[in-house]
Design an enzyme around this catalytic site. Structure first.
Site, PDB file in Angstrom:
ATOM      1  N   ASP A 334       0.865  -1.172   0.000  1.00  0.00           N
ATOM      2  CA  ASP A 334       0.000   0.000   0.000  1.00  0.00           C
ATOM      3  C   ASP A 334       0.903   1.224   0.000  1.00  0.00           C
ATOM      4  OD1 ASP A 334      -2.184   1.605   0.020  1.00  0.00           O
ATOM      5  OD2 ASP A 334      -2.913   1.023   2.013  1.00  0.00           O
ATOM      6  N   HIS A 335       0.348   2.371  -0.337  1.00  0.00           N
ATOM      7  CA  HIS A 335       1.168   3.575  -0.416  1.00  0.00           C
ATOM      8  C   HIS A 335       1.565   4.058   0.974  1.00  0.00           C
ATOM      9  CE1 HIS A 335       0.610   3.944  -4.717  1.00  0.00           C
ATOM     10  NE2 HIS A 335      -0.693   3.833  -4.569  1.00  0.00           N
TER      11      HIS A 335
END
Length: 700
Positions: A334-335
């Site tokens: 995920d970012h």
């Protein structure tokens, strides 16, 4: 605050109507005991007898009705008068643990002030929870009255301990360590010691804090009691009911399976190659094989095409789809919450970087065919318009124009492609094919000196980004702010600002020009820092994305200027390492606190330099493996890279449709989430391969 292990052991017996109904042996004095089960009983009272080896230390009747098949924990602790007392309470049931999702754990916190100098026996206390990844957080994550621990403003939900209810249970995330704090007074400006490390702000002296490292699906009990030797301090005893799972085992297993599949595939190809070589040798001996019967290249793999380019593009797009589909629920797929890099932060910028590399080869072809300037400009404008339209209509689209997001991934591609194309076509030397060969030119600046005008345009874009980012006076935020802001960031300094200062000038410009209804409403920093809407593909970041696309164009230009493998690799190594080093210098060689941190949300200058540098190195590795030594044909990623627009758009449009996406029993574990996401990615790999076999390629 200190952890504590107590050696004194006692036996606890539970009697109802004179009959022994349950017992717990070798209970640790001052800590939660073993679990015990009892038969259903109609008795409303239970007599509890606590014994040591030589005497009875407690004989007490409790108004406690023990119910069958339920689990209870008991805690023997000192009261304010120094006398022992027993607390019993129902603990987690199997239903609680069955509802745990991946990266969550169950924990009970038991707080007994006892004779602490800081708290009386009936003192209320409040539980706060920080996620250790929250940088410079002011207000903590307040326990949210059940369910998944998340940040709530103080006053909305206040969970506290008292003498009647000394136990609080909750679910906690296990992605990062949790900092748990017990405060004797509600405090909306509470700061954890971990968050305040090295900062002028200090945590309140009337709080007790400790760090809890939990494992996925673990079940824990934290007993907090006064330290007998120092009543002003507390001791924390941790009891583990369930150790939990290894969150990384599913992905390591999946990686092992994929490696095994690759080895099998390589073995099959080697056997087939050996058989073909044997057959050709036999045919040559018989004089039946003519030199003109060699395999003709397919239309999809024309002579001179860099297969490593298509493969690297396909690798980036494949990981991008995997990330967008959930990434197996892992935080590193995920970012980043704000500063720093994860795997998810690499792929979109790499994809854009590869677009720049492809542009250099494409424009070289137009130059060799002596295509006039007007058709080239028309093609550039047409492709930019189509990319922007596809992003707006098919990916960001909807039926309510008031919430139609304007920025986006393909929109960012469109803008970068348009500006870089205009620079290389209109700024001297333009598409001069004689300047692209330089057979007699030598020197370390051979790939830069003839294109000084174009580099000057890129320098202007960097200067504009720096001037706006550090020079624009954002209302309520000041100049040069690069943090997440929100209610929690920077110790709440910007919580009263009009838009919470998220992203500084970048967020301000987007909201001013596009309005908050047309930008991304759920950035990765939203829940952690309690921010408002913020778009990571906003207007100001488009300037640095143009710079990165131009850097990709320059790396592609190296292929045209340097004709042998060694020269290309040396030049790529120099550019790749140089860009990475420059990026690290800009961020001060640290994740937080540097002059220009590496930040995907901002597309900061250090971020795009890091992505261009690592992209160059990754392309060089693919080039060595595929185009030089020919030990890998790029499959299956090359098929995705050759049809990237079709695969990316399709993956976005059909993301919520079977078989690309489905729900396996709620996807409560990494194993289930990983299986779903890998199957979805494999489906798009199959689509790409089928299109390759049918010679169908979507060109924009």
């Amino acid at each position: 605050m200190s952890t504590h292990n107590i050696s004194k052991k006692v036996d606890v017996e539970f009697e109802q109507n004179g009959k022994l109904v349950a017992q717990a042996s070798q209970v640790a004095y001052g800590s939660a005991s073993q679990y015990f089960s009892v038969e259903a009983s109609s008795a409303n009272e239970t007599r509890v007898v606590v014994k040591t080896t030589d005497k009875v230390v407690l004989n007490q009747t409790l108004p406690l009705k023990l119910e069958g098949t339920k689990h209870y924990s008991c805690v023997l602790h000192d009261q304010s008068d120094g006398q022992p007392a027993l607390w019993t309470g129902q603990d987690f049931t199997s239903a609680d643990t069955e509802n745990l999702r991946h990266d969550t754990a169950l924990a009970t916190i038991l707080f007994f002030p006892g004779n602490s100098a800081k708290a009386g026996p009936n003192q209320l206390a409040y539980l706060y929870v920080w996620n250790s990844s929250c940088y410079r957080c002011r207000s903590p994550f307040v326990d949210n009255c059940g369910g998944y621990a998340s940040s709530r403003p103080e006053g909305q939900c206040r969970r506290h301990f008292n003498s009647s209810y000394p136990s609080l249970s909750n679910r906690f995330t296990t992605d990062f360590a949790n900092v748990l704090t017990i405060a004797l007074q509600p405090n909306s400006s509470l700061i954890s010691a971990a968050a305040a490390a090295g900062q002028p702000e200090k945590p309140s002296p009337s709080v007790f804090e400790w760090t809890a490292d939990m494992r996925q699906n673990g079940v824990y009990t934290y007993l907090v009691i006064p330290d007998p030797g120092s009543p002003s301090n507390l001791q924390v005893t941790t009891l583990t009911t369930s150790e939990g799972d290894d969150a990384f085992l599913p992905i390591l297993s999946a990686f092992g399976v994929l490696c095994a599949m690759v080895l099998v595939w390589v073995g099959v190809l080697a056997v087939q190659k050996h058989r073909r070589a044997s057959m050709q040798t036999g045919l040559n001996r018989e004089g039946l094989l003519r030199s003109s019967t060699t395999d003709a290249p397919s239309p999809a793999t024309k002579k001179g095409r860099l297969k490593s380019l298509d493969t690297f593009r396909g690798i980036s797009l494949t990981i991008m789809i995997f990330v967008n589909y959930g990434g197996g629920g892992y935080w590193f797929f995920d970012h980043s919450y704000w500063n720093g890099l994860t795997v998810a932060d690499l792929v979109f910028p790499w994809f854009m970087f590869m677009m720049g590399v492809s542009m250099a080869l494409s424009f070289k072809s137009l130059s060799e065919r002596a295509v006039p300037l007007q058709p080239i400009l028309f093609k550039v404008l047409n492709r930019s318009f189509l990319l922007f339209a596809i992003g707006m209509v098919f990916i960001n689209g909807g039926y309510d124009y008031q919430t139609w997001r304007v920025p986006g991934v393909l929109q960012r591609f469109s803008i970068s492609f348009l500006v870089v194309s205009l620079i290389v076509v209109l700024v001297p030397p333009g598409l001069n094919k004689d300047l692209l060969s330089f057979p007699n030119k030598r020197g370390p600046c051979r790939d830069v000196a003839p294109f000084v005008g174009q580099w000057a345009c890129v320098a202007v874009l960097c200067a504009v980004w720096l001037a706006v980012t550090f020079g624009l006076d954002v209302p309520g935020c000041g100049r040069g702010y690069l943090g997440p802001g929100g209610d929690l960031g920077d110790f709440g300094k910007h919580k009263d600002a009009p838009r919470r200062c998220t992203g500084g000038a970048a967020g301000y410009i987007d909201e001013l020009l596009l309005t908050k209804g047309h930008i991304y409403g759920s950035p990765t920093c939203k829940h952690l820092y309690q921010t408002k809407a913020y778009d990571p593909e906003g207007i100001l970041g488009s300037l640095t994305s143009i710079v990165m696309t131009f850097l990709g164009y320059h790396i592609g230009r190296v292929v045209l200027l340097f004709k042998d493998h060694n020269s290309r690799l040396k030049r790529w190594a120099a550019w790749g390492c140089g860009l990475v080093l420059l990026s690290l210098c800009l961020c001060g060689f640290k994740q937080n606190g540097g002059p220009i941190p590496i930040n995907k949300n901002l597309w900061s200058l250090s971020f795009i330099l890091m992505q261009a540098g690592t992209g160059t190195i990754a392309l060089a590795l693919c080039y060595i493996t595929i185009d030089i030594f020919n030990c890998w044909n790029g499959a299956p990623f090359i098929y995705v890279g050759m049809n990237s627009i079709l695969i990316y758009t399709g993956s976005e449009v059909f993301q919520n449709f079977f078989p690309f996406s489905f729900n396996l029993y709620g996807n409560q574990t990494h194993s289930l989430s990983l299986a779903e996401n890998l199957i979805g990615v494999a489906c798009w790999q199959f689509v790409a391969y089928y299109c390759y076999r049918q010679r169908f390629f979507l060109k924009v």
